[in-house]
Design a protein around this motif. Structure first.
Motif, PDB file in Angstrom:
ATOM      1  N   ALA A 154       0.820  -1.211   0.000  1.00  0.00           N
ATOM      2  CA  ALA A 154       0.000   0.000   0.000  1.00  0.00           C
ATOM      3  C   ALA A 154       0.854   1.261   0.000  1.00  0.00           C
ATOM      4  O   ALA A 154       0.428   2.310  -0.494  1.00  0.00           O
ATOM      5  CB  ALA A 154      -0.928   0.006   1.210  1.00  0.00           C
ATOM      6  N   LEU A 155       2.089   1.158   0.544  1.00  0.00           N
ATOM      7  CA  LEU A 155       2.976   2.317   0.626  1.00  0.00           C
ATOM      8  C   LEU A 155       4.163   2.227  -0.327  1.00  0.00           C
ATOM      9  O   LEU A 155       5.036   3.091  -0.306  1.00  0.00           O
ATOM     10  CB  LEU A 155       3.499   2.475   2.061  1.00  0.00           C
ATOM     11  CG  LEU A 155       2.444   2.784   3.127  1.00  0.00           C
ATOM     12  CD1 LEU A 155       3.094   2.869   4.500  1.00  0.00           C
ATOM     13  CD2 LEU A 155       1.700   4.082   2.796  1.00  0.00           C
ATOM     14  N   SER A 156       4.211   1.185  -1.172  1.00  0.00           N
ATOM     15  CA  SER A 156       5.326   1.050  -2.115  1.00  0.00           C
ATOM     16  C   SER A 156       4.856   0.817  -3.540  1.00  0.00           C
ATOM     17  O   SER A 156       5.662   0.496  -4.415  1.00  0.00           O
ATOM     18  CB  SER A 156       6.234  -0.119  -1.686  1.00  0.00           C
ATOM     19  OG  SER A 156       5.516  -1.337  -1.692  1.00  0.00           O
ATOM     20  N   SER A 157       3.557   0.989  -3.779  1.00  0.00           N
ATOM     21  CA  SER A 157       2.999   0.793  -5.110  1.00  0.00           C
ATOM     22  C   SER A 157       1.981   1.887  -5.385  1.00  0.00           C
ATOM     23  O   SER A 157       1.164   2.219  -4.518  1.00  0.00           O
ATOM     24  CB  SER A 157       2.330  -0.590  -5.193  1.00  0.00           C
ATOM     25  OG  SER A 157       1.839  -0.836  -6.483  1.00  0.00           O
ATOM     26  N   GLY A 158       2.044   2.470  -6.579  1.00  0.00           N
ATOM     27  CA  GLY A 158       1.175   3.590  -6.909  1.00  0.00           C
ATOM     28  C   GLY A 158      -0.290   3.208  -7.020  1.00  0.00           C
ATOM     29  O   GLY A 158      -0.647   2.042  -7.222  1.00  0.00           O
ATOM     30  N   LEU A 159      -1.128   4.196  -6.935  1.00  0.00           N
ATOM     31  CA  LEU A 159      -2.575   3.991  -6.989  1.00  0.00           C
ATOM     32  C   LEU A 159      -3.018   3.362  -8.305  1.00  0.00           C
ATOM     33  O   LEU A 159      -4.005   2.628  -8.353  1.00  0.00           O
ATOM     34  CB  LEU A 159      -3.285   5.341  -6.782  1.00  0.00           C
ATOM     35  CG  LEU A 159      -4.801   5.322  -6.581  1.00  0.00           C
ATOM     36  CD1 LEU A 159      -5.149   4.582  -5.298  1.00  0.00           C
ATOM     37  CD2 LEU A 159      -5.346   6.750  -6.537  1.00  0.00           C
ATOM     38  N   LEU A 160      -2.283   3.626  -9.399  1.00  0.00           N
ATOM     39  CA  LEU A 160      -2.654   3.099 -10.711  1.00  0.00           C
ATOM     40  C   LEU A 160      -1.988   1.765 -11.024  1.00  0.00           C
ATOM     41  O   LEU A 160      -2.158   1.222 -12.113  1.00  0.00           O
ATOM     42  CB  LEU A 160      -2.299   4.117 -11.800  1.00  0.00           C
ATOM     43  CG  LEU A 160      -2.985   5.490 -11.685  1.00  0.00           C
ATOM     44  CD1 LEU A 160      -2.557   6.395 -12.824  1.00  0.00           C
ATOM     45  CD2 LEU A 160      -4.500   5.344 -11.656  1.00  0.00           C
ATOM     46  N   ALA A 161      -1.200   1.233 -10.096  1.00  0.00           N
ATOM     47  CA  ALA A 161      -0.546  -0.056 -10.306  1.00  0.00           C
ATOM     48  C   ALA A 161      -1.566  -1.187 -10.205  1.00  0.00           C
ATOM     49  O   ALA A 161      -2.683  -1.011  -9.711  1.00  0.00           O
ATOM     50  CB  ALA A 161       0.570  -0.253  -9.281  1.00  0.00           C
ATOM     51  N   ASP A 162      -1.160  -2.377 -10.675  1.00  0.00           N
ATOM     52  CA  ASP A 162      -2.065  -3.523 -10.650  1.00  0.00           C
ATOM     53  C   ASP A 162      -2.391  -3.967  -9.234  1.00  0.00           C
ATOM     54  O   ASP A 162      -3.487  -4.430  -8.946  1.00  0.00           O
ATOM     55  CB  ASP A 162      -1.447  -4.701 -11.432  1.00  0.00           C
ATOM     56  CG  ASP A 162      -1.335  -4.402 -12.915  1.00  0.00           C
ATOM     57  OD1 ASP A 162      -2.122  -3.559 -13.398  1.00  0.00           O
ATOM     58  OD2 ASP A 162      -0.473  -4.995 -13.583  1.00  0.00           O
ATOM     59  N   GLY A 163      -1.407  -3.865  -8.330  1.00  0.00           N
ATOM     60  CA  GLY A 163      -1.628  -4.290  -6.954  1.00  0.00           C
ATOM     61  C   GLY A 163      -2.437  -3.267  -6.173  1.00  0.00           C
ATOM     62  O   GLY A 163      -2.771  -2.189  -6.661  1.00  0.00           O
ATOM     63  N   PRO A 164      -2.730  -3.596  -4.899  1.00  0.00           N
ATOM     64  CA  PRO A 164      -3.563  -2.704  -4.081  1.00  0.00           C
ATOM     65  C   PRO A 164      -2.775  -1.558  -3.464  1.00  0.00           C
ATOM     66  O   PRO A 164      -2.735  -1.389  -2.253  1.00  0.00           O
ATOM     67  CB  PRO A 164      -4.102  -3.658  -3.008  1.00  0.00           C
ATOM     68  CG  PRO A 164      -3.008  -4.666  -2.839  1.00  0.00           C
ATOM     69  CD  PRO A 164      -2.388  -4.839  -4.202  1.00  0.00           C
ATOM     70  N   GLY A 165      -2.075  -0.816  -4.296  1.00  0.00           N
ATOM     71  CA  GLY A 165      -1.262   0.280  -3.785  1.00  0.00           C
ATOM     72  C   GLY A 165      -2.060   1.556  -3.564  1.00  0.00           C
ATOM     73  O   GLY A 165      -3.136   1.751  -4.128  1.00  0.00           O
ATOM     74  N   VAL A 166      -1.517   2.426  -2.744  1.00  0.00           N
ATOM     75  CA  VAL A 166      -2.106   3.741  -2.484  1.00  0.00           C
ATOM     76  C   VAL A 166      -1.139   4.838  -2.915  1.00  0.00           C
ATOM     77  O   VAL A 166      -1.486   5.751  -3.663  1.00  0.00           O
ATOM     78  CB  VAL A 166      -2.471   3.908  -0.993  1.00  0.00           C
ATOM     79  CG1 VAL A 166      -2.997   5.320  -0.729  1.00  0.00           C
ATOM     80  CG2 VAL A 166      -3.501   2.865  -0.569  1.00  0.00           C
ATOM     81  N   VAL A 167       0.121   4.736  -2.446  1.00  0.00           N
ATOM     82  CA  VAL A 167       1.132   5.720  -2.796  1.00  0.00           C
ATOM     83  C   VAL A 167       2.499   5.053  -2.756  1.00  0.00           C
ATOM     84  O   VAL A 167       2.766   4.199  -1.899  1.00  0.00           O
ATOM     85  CB  VAL A 167       1.085   6.933  -1.827  1.00  0.00           C
ATOM     86  CG1 VAL A 167       1.392   6.496  -0.395  1.00  0.00           C
ATOM     87  CG2 VAL A 167       2.051   8.020  -2.261  1.00  0.00           C
ATOM     88  N   ASN A 168       3.369   5.410  -3.697  1.00  0.00           N
ATOM     89  CA  ASN A 168       4.727   4.877  -3.705  1.00  0.00           C
ATOM     90  C   ASN A 168       5.601   5.814  -2.880  1.00  0.00           C
ATOM     91  O   ASN A 168       6.256   6.724  -3.398  1.00  0.00           O
ATOM     92  CB  ASN A 168       5.250   4.766  -5.137  1.00  0.00           C
ATOM     93  CG  ASN A 168       6.487   3.902  -5.238  1.00  0.00           C
ATOM     94  OD1 ASN A 168       7.324   3.892  -4.345  1.00  0.00           O
ATOM     95  ND2 ASN A 168       6.603   3.166  -6.328  1.00  0.00           N
ATOM     96  N   LEU A 169       5.596   5.574  -1.578  1.00  0.00           N
ATOM     97  CA  LEU A 169       6.285   6.472  -0.656  1.00  0.00           C
ATOM     98  C   LEU A 169       7.795   6.512  -0.858  1.00  0.00           C
ATOM     99  O   LEU A 169       8.393   7.606  -0.835  1.00  0.00           O
ATOM    100  CB  LEU A 169       5.954   6.086   0.788  1.00  0.00           C
ATOM    101  CG  LEU A 169       6.476   7.019   1.882  1.00  0.00           C
ATOM    102  CD1 LEU A 169       5.928   8.432   1.703  1.00  0.00           C
ATOM    103  CD2 LEU A 169       6.117   6.472   3.263  1.00  0.00           C
ATOM    104  N   PRO A 170       8.484   5.373  -1.067  1.00  0.00           N
ATOM    105  CA  PRO A 170       9.938   5.450  -1.297  1.00  0.00           C
ATOM    106  C   PRO A 170      10.302   6.317  -2.506  1.00  0.00           C
ATOM    107  O   PRO A 170      11.293   7.055  -2.469  1.00  0.00           O
ATOM    108  CB  PRO A 170      10.337   3.991  -1.529  1.00  0.00           C
ATOM    109  CG  PRO A 170       9.288   3.193  -0.842  1.00  0.00           C
ATOM    110  CD  PRO A 170       8.021   3.976  -1.015  1.00  0.00           C
ATOM    111  N   ALA A 171       9.510   6.234  -3.568  1.00  0.00           N
ATOM    112  CA  ALA A 171       9.790   7.044  -4.759  1.00  0.00           C
ATOM    113  C   ALA A 171       9.678   8.530  -4.442  1.00  0.00           C
ATOM    114  O   ALA A 171      10.493   9.349  -4.895  1.00  0.00           O
ATOM    115  CB  ALA A 171       8.829   6.665  -5.883  1.00  0.00           C
ATOM    116  N   VAL A 172       8.674   8.892  -3.654  1.00  0.00           N
ATOM    117  CA  VAL A 172       8.487  10.297  -3.275  1.00  0.00           C
ATOM    118  C   VAL A 172       9.649  10.774  -2.407  1.00  0.00           C
ATOM    119  O   VAL A 172      10.166  11.891  -2.578  1.00  0.00           O
ATOM    120  CB  VAL A 172       7.146  10.475  -2.540  1.00  0.00           C
ATOM    121  CG1 VAL A 172       7.002  11.902  -2.009  1.00  0.00           C
ATOM    122  CG2 VAL A 172       5.976  10.138  -3.472  1.00  0.00           C
ATOM    123  N   VAL A 173      10.092   9.920  -1.481  1.00  0.00           N
ATOM    124  CA  VAL A 173      11.215  10.279  -0.614  1.00  0.00           C
ATOM    125  C   VAL A 173      12.482  10.503  -1.435  1.00  0.00           C
ATOM    126  O   VAL A 173      13.251  11.447  -1.194  1.00  0.00           O
ATOM    127  CB  VAL A 173      11.445   9.185   0.447  1.00  0.00           C
ATOM    128  CG1 VAL A 173      12.756   9.412   1.204  1.00  0.00           C
ATOM    129  CG2 VAL A 173      10.280   9.143   1.430  1.00  0.00           C
TER     130      VAL A 173
END
Length: 483
Positions: A154-173
């Motif tokens: 949920a915190l390592s995959s974007g909202l538009l990814a196939d998995g149940p992601g919400v935000v890609n926090l490491p990428a933002v950091v």
């Protein structure tokens, strides 16, 4: 038509900025500091290229081309070498910020240059997001190998990814870290990048040596499972990786002795990158079946995990990727800020994008705005959807630079004796342009549609703001001044 004639302010959509005016703007009050030497500049090009392609683009291209992706890497390397020669010639004569946008302003006119500028903004922005997303995969791999934990999806995959992601926090950091480094100034950022690039090359040499110990020729069979069409299908994603060629030219205004150093850095970076690409790709393809690449996260680390009885090599590679991919994102954000800086100085964008911090002599407001833009993309969009968008911007830049060589030779023959000049007359720029057109034909229709929508937005901003605020608009030009 003479340079002075085309230099007069007008309402024409094809009004051109003169060479003299472009060079003068780089020496005015809003000029950047010339602080980069040859080595730092070459490492900028290598850093923006190696890693983008090797650390994670294999998972996208091998499923399309199979082992034949080696041919794609070689083919793209040859095409880029032609374009690099064109960049070397133009950059040595126009050592300014703005890359293909600035070159297009001198050769094609304002509106084409403006659209190229927006294609470059998309290119650098999406590329920065893509590398950040890829970095997040390696960061998770490092955590798993070192500590046995992973960041929740949920915190390592974007909202538009196939998995149940919400935000890609490491990428933002990661984008935030790069932003802070760039705020310290170009010289400091270039020094940090050079160190990171050396680390990256050392890690890749380790990978090649270890992967070749597990080389199996059976993994290269069938070599062309999808035929010649597969080689072409992998072209756009690999073109994405050569953004470093353009990145070197964006630093034209911050280079010491640019007439000498820009051509050497561009050509040297392409040579180093192409050799490393072929070595790493050959080692990776020989170490595991082509089918294993599909959907493989942190691919090179995964290969070392399989071929070595120890976890240490995979851990070292993941750590090296985490450190070195930072340099790619750093340069991509840097490159975009220099393009928007040049566009703002020409009146194409608001003045905040050219506002310089007096301590660092860097466009700090620009850096923050660009970082926020890239972080938003990285937060929600998966990496697979980003490569082709970047390739269109790269090809647009490469094509414009090829055309600029031909036009400047025709309109400004007195420049032919200065800087670097490509041998064999117009043969190289024409071949470079034709190669770019062929590569563009390999990009899918949906990608062209998305880019078309982006450029429609740019057109709206041009007619609503930029055209009237341009330094070449009659109301803004000094009487009798050249364009």
């Amino acid at each position: 038509m003479s340079e002075k004639t085309v230099g007069k302010a007008s309402n024409s959509l094809l009004r051109r900025k003169s060479i003299d005016a472009i060079l003068a703007s780089s020496e005015g009050d809003e000029k950047l500091n010339r602080s980069m030497g040859l080595f730092s500049l070459m490492m900028l090009g290598v850093g923006a290229t190696i890693g983008t392609g090797i650390f994670f683009v294999m998972a996208v291209t091998v499923p399309e081309a199979g082992p034949g992706v080696l041919v794609t890497f070689l083919l793209v390397g040859l095409i880029v070498s032609l374009t690099a020669l064109c960049y070397a010639e133009v950059a040595s004569k126009l050592p300014v910020s703005g890359s293909a946008y600035a070159y297009g302003y001198a050769s094609l006119g304002e509106l084409p240059a403006y659209l190229v500028g927006w294609a470059l903004i998309l290119e650098y922005g999406v590329a920065g997001a893509a590398t950040s997303v890829g970095w997040a995969d390696y960061f998770n791999s490092l955590l798993a190998d070192a500590f046995g934990v992973r960041i929740p999806e949920a915190l390592s995959s974007g909202l538009l990814a196939d998995g149940p992601g919400v935000v890609n926090l490491p990428a933002v950091v990661l984008v935030g870290i790069c932003c802070l480094l760039l705020l310290r100034g170009a010289k400091e950022s270039a020094r940090a990048n050079a160190i990171l690039v050396v680390v990256k090359l050392a890690v890749l040499v380790m990978f090649v040596v270890l992967a070749f110990t597990a080389f199996d020729t059976d993994n290269l069979t069938p070599f062309l499972p999808y035929g010649v069409a597969g080689i072409g299908a992998a072209v756009p994603a690999i073109f994405f990786t050569y953004i470093g060629v353009d990145a070197v030219s964006t630093a034209g205004e911050e280079v010491e002795n640019p007439t000498r150093n820009l051509p050497l850095a561009i050509l040297g970076a392409v040579a180093v990158v192409t050799v490393f690409y072929l070595l790493v790709a050959a080692a990776a393809l020989g170490a595991q079946p082509a089918a294993a690449f599909a959907g493989q996260e942190a691919g090179l680390a995964a290969i070392l995990r399989d071929v070595s009885s120890s976890k240490v090599p995979a851990l070292v590679l993941a750590l090296g990727a985490v450190i070195s991919i930072l340099s790619i994102t750093l340069i991509l954000i840097y490159g975009q800020t220099r393009i928007t800086f040049a566009m703002s100085r020409d009146g194409m964008l608001p003045s905040m994008f050219r506002s310089l911090d007096m301590r660092s002599l860097s466009p700090n407001k620009n850096i923050v705005a660009t970082s926020v833009f890239i972080a938003l993309i990285a937060a929600v969009v998966p990496i697979d959807n980003l490569f082709d968008l970047v390739s269109i911007g790269t090809l647009a830049a490469f094509g414009v630079v090829s055309v600029t060589v031909i036009i400047l030779r025709r309109d400004r023959p007195e420049l032919n004796g200065s800087g670097f000049t490509i041998p064999f007359g117009p043969v190289v720029p024409v071949l470079s342009l034709l190669s770019c057109i062929w590569a563009a034909s390999q990009i899918t229709g949906i990608t062209w549609l998305l880019v078309g929508l982006w450029l429609l937005l740019a057109l709206g901003l041009y007619f609503g703001y930029s055209r009237s605020h341009s330094v070449l608009a009659p109301k803004n030009a000094a009487p009798g001044s050249p364009e």
